[in-house]
Write a protein that holds these residues in place. Structure first.
Motif, mmCIF file in Angstrom:
data_model
loop_
_atom_site.group_PDB
_atom_site.id
_atom_site.type_symbol
_atom_site.label_atom_id
_atom_site.label_comp_id
_atom_site.label_asym_id
_atom_site.label_seq_id
_atom_site.Cartn_x
_atom_site.Cartn_y
_atom_site.Cartn_z
ATOM 1 N N LEU A 57 0.318 -0.076 -8.196
ATOM 2 C CA LEU A 57 0.604 0.270 -6.806
ATOM 3 C C LEU A 57 1.346 -0.874 -6.124
ATOM 4 O O LEU A 57 1.285 -2.020 -6.566
ATOM 5 N N PHE A 58 2.055 -0.543 -5.040
ATOM 6 C CA PHE A 58 2.740 -1.576 -4.265
ATOM 7 C C PHE A 58 1.729 -2.194 -3.292
ATOM 8 O O PHE A 58 1.248 -1.511 -2.380
ATOM 9 N N PRO A 59 1.392 -3.475 -3.453
ATOM 10 C CA PRO A 59 0.333 -4.075 -2.634
ATOM 11 C C PRO A 59 0.674 -4.156 -1.157
ATOM 12 O O PRO A 59 -0.218 -4.191 -0.312
ATOM 13 N N GLN A 60 1.968 -4.164 -0.820
ATOM 14 C CA GLN A 60 2.379 -4.320 0.582
ATOM 15 C C GLN A 60 2.360 -3.017 1.361
ATOM 16 O O GLN A 60 2.594 -3.015 2.570
ATOM 17 N N TYR A 61 2.082 -1.884 0.665
ATOM 18 C CA TYR A 61 2.083 -0.582 1.332
ATOM 19 C C TYR A 61 0.702 0.049 1.291
ATOM 20 O O TYR A 61 -0.046 -0.113 0.321
ATOM 21 N N ASN A 62 0.394 0.832 2.335
ATOM 22 C CA ASN A 62 -0.884 1.534 2.339
ATOM 23 C C ASN A 62 -0.831 2.760 1.420
ATOM 24 O O ASN A 62 0.199 3.038 0.794
ATOM 25 N N VAL A 63 -1.927 3.485 1.348
ATOM 26 C CA VAL A 63 -2.028 4.624 0.428
ATOM 27 C C VAL A 63 -0.920 5.642 0.692
ATOM 28 O O VAL A 63 -0.215 6.080 -0.226
ATOM 29 N N LEU A 64 -0.753 6.011 1.960
ATOM 30 C CA LEU A 64 0.246 7.024 2.301
ATOM 31 C C LEU A 64 1.652 6.583 1.891
ATOM 32 O O LEU A 64 2.399 7.352 1.268
ATOM 33 N N LYS A 65 2.007 5.339 2.210
ATOM 34 C CA LYS A 65 3.357 4.853 1.901
ATOM 35 C C LYS A 65 3.576 4.728 0.391
ATOM 36 O O LYS A 65 4.680 4.998 -0.106
ATOM 37 N N ASN A 66 2.539 4.352 -0.362
ATOM 38 C CA ASN A 66 2.677 4.282 -1.812
ATOM 39 C C ASN A 66 3.088 5.633 -2.395
ATOM 40 O O ASN A 66 3.824 5.697 -3.369
ATOM 41 N N ILE A 67 2.599 6.705 -1.767
ATOM 42 C CA ILE A 67 2.869 8.048 -2.304
ATOM 43 C C ILE A 67 4.189 8.617 -1.791
ATOM 44 O O ILE A 67 4.894 9.318 -2.513
ATOM 45 N N THR A 68 4.566 8.282 -0.552
ATOM 46 C CA THR A 68 5.801 8.853 -0.002
ATOM 47 C C THR A 68 7.049 8.060 -0.377
ATOM 48 O O THR A 68 8.164 8.570 -0.280
ATOM 49 N N LEU A 69 6.889 6.829 -0.845
ATOM 50 C CA LEU A 69 8.043 5.945 -1.041
ATOM 51 C C LEU A 69 9.096 6.530 -1.982
ATOM 52 O O LEU A 69 10.282 6.622 -1.621
ATOM 53 N N ALA A 70 8.682 6.933 -3.187
ATOM 54 C CA ALA A 70 9.669 7.440 -4.152
ATOM 55 C C ALA A 70 10.350 8.725 -3.685
ATOM 56 O O ALA A 70 11.583 8.826 -3.741
ATOM 57 N N PRO A 71 9.606 9.731 -3.179
ATOM 58 C CA PRO A 71 10.285 10.924 -2.660
ATOM 59 C C PRO A 71 11.247 10.614 -1.512
ATOM 60 O O PRO A 71 12.305 11.241 -1.398
ATOM 61 N N GLU A 72 10.888 9.638 -0.664
ATOM 62 C CA GLU A 72 11.787 9.261 0.429
ATOM 63 C C GLU A 72 13.067 8.634 -0.111
ATOM 64 O O GLU A 72 14.168 8.960 0.341
ATOM 65 N N LEU A 73 12.920 7.730 -1.081
ATOM 66 C CA LEU A 73 14.103 7.068 -1.648
ATOM 67 C C LEU A 73 15.012 8.074 -2.343
ATOM 68 O O LEU A 73 16.243 7.944 -2.316
ATOM 69 N N MET A 74 14.403 9.086 -2.981
ATOM 70 C CA MET A 74 15.194 10.071 -3.722
ATOM 71 C C MET A 74 15.583 11.267 -2.860
ATOM 72 O O MET A 74 16.262 12.176 -3.323
ATOM 73 N N LYS A 75 15.134 11.242 -1.583
ATOM 74 C CA LYS A 75 15.477 12.303 -0.632
ATOM 75 C C LYS A 75 15.181 13.697 -1.204
ATOM 76 O O LYS A 75 16.009 14.600 -1.169
ATOM 77 N N THR A 76 13.958 13.844 -1.744
ATOM 78 C CA THR A 76 13.579 15.125 -2.343
ATOM 79 C C THR A 76 13.338 16.197 -1.288
ATOM 80 O O THR A 76 13.364 17.392 -1.596
#
Length: 252
Positions: free
Chosen positions: A97-116
């Motif tokens: 997991l990314f230590p600098q992000y909370n649970v929600l951000k850890n899960i949304t990060l990749a879909p946001e970057l890939m604009k799914t």
């Protein structure tokens, strides 16, 4: 038609042949557990399927489409690799997991970057996944504030966020104590009930026996034996399988 077809995958590290021609198929909604001693090639196989390693020979097909051919792997662009990885979700044994992000951000990060999808729909799905793995009360917590079992459940939700065709687990409980192991295995069992197609590399023999549709026993870079759990656990044909199971089942 199988959702996954793996044909004659061979992988070398230097002069060492780690995978010596691995072939198997997986139907939609099936769970296959891969068991075997350390060094048998289980993790290397998962890494090849997820494009973290590249096999020198063999093919991988998903839904009838060839997504990998060892003879042409040098021609695959980084962009193509990213697209091909979307077929598979991978849950690591060490959470990652990314230590600098909370649970929600850890899960949304990749879909946001890939604009799914739109940010609103991405967050809505993330919240649903967090609820599914039983962590709604921890949605704003950071990895350092979670137990190992909770971190692994976040990792499972993160892998599901990109809608993979096949979810892969690399010894998902090996870094956990027995109490926390149970909560992670419970989530995986529940995923099976939703029709999720999974490949699970595991040392948990009881879990493999009770949850899998198919067992693959690997030894020395080959599939030594493959079949339904009742066959592998109750009537193994290979002497290597018998020897491995006699040692493993003693520990249960």
């Amino acid at each position: 038609m199988p959702i996954l077809e793996v044909n004659n995958i061979k992988k070398f590290f230097g002069h060492n042949e780690i995978l010596k021609g691995i072939s198997f198929s997986l139907e939609q909604g099936e769970v296959v557990s891969i068991i075997g001693s350390s060094g048998s090639g289980k993790t290397t196989l998962l890494r090849c399927l997820n494009f973290l390693e590249f096999a020198e020979e063999g093919t991988v097909c998903v839904k009838g489409e060839e997504i990998y051919n060892g003879k042409s792997n040098s021609k695959i662009s980084e962009n193509e690799i990213r697209k091909k990885r979307l077929h598979f979700g991978l849950v690591f044994q060490s959470f990652n997991l990314f230590p600098q992000y909370n649970v929600l951000k850890n899960i949304t990060l990749a879909p946001e970057l890939m604009k799914t999808d739109t940010p609103e729909k991405i967050e809505k799905k993330a919240r649903e996944l967090i609820e599914r793995v039983g962590l709604s009360e921890r949605i704003n917590h950071y990895p350092c504030e979670l137990s190992g079992g909770q971190q692994q459940r976040v990792a499972i939700a993160r892998a599901l966020a990109l809608n993979p065709d096949i979810l892969c687990f690399d010894e998902p409980t090996s870094a956990l104590d027995p109490e926390l192991t149970g909560e992670v295995l419970k989530v995986i069992k529940e995923l099976k009930n939703t029709g999720c197609t999974m490949i699970v590399v595991t040392h948990e023999m009881e879990f493999a026996k009770n949850v899998s549709d198919k067992i693959i026993f690997m030894a020395d870079g080959v599939i030594e034996e493959m079949g339904p759990p009742e066959q592998i656990f109750e009537n193994p044909q290979s002497e290597k399988t018998k020897a491995f199971l006699s040692k493993s089942l003693e520990k249960i």
